[in-house]
Write a protein that holds these residues in place. Structure first.
Motif, short mmCIF file in Angstrom:
data_model
loop_
_atom_site.label_atom_id
_atom_site.label_comp_id
_atom_site.label_asym_id
_atom_site.label_seq_id
_atom_site.Cartn_x
_atom_site.Cartn_y
_atom_site.Cartn_z
N ARG A 88 5.42 -2.47 -3.69
CA ARG A 88 4.77 -1.30 -3.09
C ARG A 88 3.94 -1.81 -1.92
O ARG A 88 3.58 -3.00 -1.88
CB ARG A 88 3.88 -0.57 -4.10
CG ARG A 88 2.71 -1.40 -4.57
CD ARG A 88 1.73 -0.62 -5.44
NE ARG A 88 0.64 -1.47 -5.86
CZ ARG A 88 -0.40 -1.84 -5.11
NH1 ARG A 88 -0.51 -1.41 -3.88
NH2 ARG A 88 -1.34 -2.63 -5.59
N VAL A 89 3.65 -0.93 -0.97
CA VAL A 89 2.77 -1.32 0.13
C VAL A 89 1.43 -1.72 -0.47
O VAL A 89 0.86 -1.00 -1.29
CB VAL A 89 2.62 -0.17 1.15
CG1 VAL A 89 1.55 -0.51 2.18
CG2 VAL A 89 3.95 0.11 1.84
N GLY A 90 0.96 -2.88 -0.10
CA GLY A 90 -0.27 -3.44 -0.66
C GLY A 90 -0.02 -4.33 -1.86
O GLY A 90 -0.86 -5.14 -2.22
N GLY A 91 1.14 -4.20 -2.49
CA GLY A 91 1.54 -5.08 -3.59
C GLY A 91 2.17 -6.33 -3.00
O GLY A 91 2.12 -6.57 -1.79
N GLY A 92 2.77 -7.11 -3.85
CA GLY A 92 3.40 -8.32 -3.35
C GLY A 92 4.00 -9.13 -4.48
O GLY A 92 4.24 -8.62 -5.57
#
Length: 185
Positions: free
Chosen positions: A63-67
């Protein structure tokens, strides 16, 4: 390779960062949605995106902000084991079209390089043209640094070969899957 061995690796000074960019294009026999899913689905991703070596541990949050984080140990003959650490963060995700992320690679607690990666997926219901563009900053070189970019580009090409194999239909009796087309890319 040991980063403590001054004859084989050295830390870059403040003005000694080497910047490079490379692009790899792959034609994949799968629609963009399947290729995108191979990046997003952690179980599928583990089939083609792995650290070399043994004892690796992974965590992936797509997800955006995840990694993703990954740690492992790589051992070769006549050399001490290397502790590998990979950490990424997703900046932009457009389903079935684009993934943009940054990552850092650390070997034996020394930050070796950081990169900005853009993965673009263009295609139709039967195939995808994947374009991988990586902008890298080498912070700690191996020797004179001349092998660093070829090493990273080669590792990325191998990883994308693994992605292509992962996306291939499973082999059926009497119809073996050919991998020779992957070696020419």
């Amino acid at each position: 390779m040991s980063d403590q061995d001054s004859s084989r690796g050295r830390s870059a000074g403040a003005g000694d960062v080497r910047h490079d960019t490379f692009t790899i294009v792959r034609h994949l026999n799968a629609p963009p949605a399947e290729v995108f899913a191979a990046f997003a689905d952690t179980e599928v991703r583990r089939r083609w995106a792995k650290l070399p070596g043994s004892g690796s541990a992974y965590h992936h949050e797509f997800r955006v902000g995840g990694g993703e984080t990954a740690q492992g140990t790589f051992t070769v003959l006549d050399a001490p084991p290397e502790r590998l650490d990979y950490r990424s963060r997703y900046l932009d995700i457009v389903p079935d079209r684009r993934i943009v992320y940054v990552y850092a690679s650390t070997v034996n607690d020394v930050l070796r390089w950081t990169s900005l990666v853009t993965v673009q997926l263009d295609g139709d219901a039967g195939s995808t043209d994947l374009t991988w563009t990586e902008q890298v900053a080498f912070l700690t070189r191996t020797g004179d640094g001349s092998a660093d970019l070829p090493h990273l580009r080669g590792a990325t090409a191998l990883r994308l070969n693994g992605l292509a194999v992962t996306l291939q239909p499973t082999e059926t009796p009497g119809h073996p899957t050919s991998f020779t087309h992957l070696l020419d890319r």
